[in-house]
Design an enzyme around this catalytic site. Structure first.
Site, PDB file in Angstrom:
ATOM      1  N   HIS A 181      45.623  40.219  34.830  1.00  0.00           N
ATOM      2  CA  HIS A 181      45.451  40.433  33.389  1.00  0.00           C
ATOM      3  C   HIS A 181      44.317  39.564  32.871  1.00  0.00           C
ATOM      4  O   HIS A 181      43.980  38.548  33.479  1.00  0.00           O
ATOM      5  CB  HIS A 181      46.746  40.102  32.635  1.00  0.00           C
ATOM      6  CG  HIS A 181      47.854  41.035  32.966  1.00  0.00           C
ATOM      7  ND1 HIS A 181      48.670  40.847  34.060  1.00  0.00           N
ATOM      8  CD2 HIS A 181      48.266  42.176  32.373  1.00  0.00           C
ATOM      9  CE1 HIS A 181      49.554  41.847  34.117  1.00  0.00           C
ATOM     10  NE2 HIS A 181      49.331  42.659  33.105  1.00  0.00           N
ATOM     11  N   TYR A 212      40.318  35.726  33.192  1.00  0.00           N
ATOM     12  CA  TYR A 212      40.752  36.790  34.098  1.00  0.00           C
ATOM     13  C   TYR A 212      41.714  36.130  35.074  1.00  0.00           C
ATOM     14  O   TYR A 212      41.298  35.434  36.000  1.00  0.00           O
ATOM     15  CB  TYR A 212      39.568  37.407  34.834  1.00  0.00           C
ATOM     16  CG  TYR A 212      38.754  38.349  33.982  1.00  0.00           C
ATOM     17  CD1 TYR A 212      38.970  39.719  34.037  1.00  0.00           C
ATOM     18  CD2 TYR A 212      37.780  37.873  33.115  1.00  0.00           C
ATOM     19  CE1 TYR A 212      38.224  40.594  33.254  1.00  0.00           C
ATOM     20  CE2 TYR A 212      37.032  38.738  32.329  1.00  0.00           C
ATOM     21  CZ  TYR A 212      37.258  40.095  32.409  1.00  0.00           C
ATOM     22  OH  TYR A 212      36.527  40.954  31.638  1.00  0.00           O
ATOM     23  N   CYS A 213      42.996  36.317  34.860  1.00  0.00           N
ATOM     24  CA  CYS A 213      44.060  35.707  35.652  1.00  0.00           C
ATOM     25  C   CYS A 213      44.463  36.703  36.737  1.00  0.00           C
ATOM     26  O   CYS A 213      45.132  37.705  36.451  1.00  0.00           O
ATOM     27  CB  CYS A 213      45.225  35.354  34.733  1.00  0.00           C
ATOM     28  SG  CYS A 213      46.511  34.397  35.525  1.00  0.00           S
ATOM     29  N   MET A 214      44.045  36.452  37.968  1.00  0.00           N
ATOM     30  CA  MET A 214      44.186  37.418  39.049  1.00  0.00           C
ATOM     31  C   MET A 214      45.240  37.003  40.070  1.00  0.00           C
ATOM     32  O   MET A 214      45.533  35.827  40.221  1.00  0.00           O
ATOM     33  CB  MET A 214      42.837  37.586  39.763  1.00  0.00           C
ATOM     34  CG  MET A 214      41.685  38.020  38.858  1.00  0.00           C
ATOM     35  SD  MET A 214      41.857  39.684  38.203  1.00  0.00           S
ATOM     36  CE  MET A 214      42.451  39.369  36.555  1.00  0.00           C
TER      37      MET A 214
END
Length: 170
Positions: A125, A138-140
């Site tokens: 997200h 951008y938390c991947m």
């Protein structure tokens, strides 16, 4: 044959430069066979891995991150920062054209989901609480990514990004 070996063989045969027009997403059955259970759960079933217990949350090596399913280039270590969340976080995509966002209301709130364009892999997200210059985080999920070290970019078919990591000579 172990899944790790199968995945390694898969990647060794895909060392040519990544091209969107050449990528064909494998069948669901092939993905179940090629990916680890957590990679499959995250990328194909919109799962989330455990924070602080994943491969790349604390990786500080130079290189790029690509989609574990397609190999499409997604993020650079130069845009990675310590978010304190336990997941790898980036200020921006390396190749914005390889990212698709959509509204996710799956947990009683509205978030912006990030997916890879060509494989349609769930990546994580994006939030508006990141550092400058973008203000984005951008938390991947590490499970959705494959890390290509800067020293291996040419060998792995990502030579177009090698210049990003070359030290400037005095």
């Amino acid at each position: 044959m172990s899944k790790a070996l199968v995945l390694s063989l898969f990647w060794s045969f895909s060392a040519l430069a990544w091209q969107a027009d050449k990528f064909k997403k494998p069948s669901d059955g092939d993905l179940k066979h090629k990916l680890t259970p957590i990679q499959y759960k995250v990328t194909q079933k919109d799962g989330t891995e455990t924070p602080f217990g994943n491969d790349y949350w604390d990786n500080h090596e130079d290189g790029i991150y690509v989609d574990v399913v397609s190999g499409e280039p997604l993020f650079s270590s130069q845009d990675k920062f310590e978010s304190g969340t336990g997941w790898p976080s980036f200020t921006k995509p390396l190749k914005p054209e390889n990212i698709v966002t959509k509204t996710d209301k799956s947990i009683f709130m509205s978030r912006t989901e990030v997916r890879s364009k060509h494989a349609n892999s769930h990546l994580g997200h994006v939030f508006d609480d990141g550092p400058a210059p973008t203000g984005q985080r951008y938390c991947m999920n590490s499970a959705a990514l494959k890390f290509i070290p800067a020293k291996d970019l040419e060998k792995e078919g990502y030579g177009e990004f090698a210049a990003l990591f070359q030290k400037k000579k005095k």
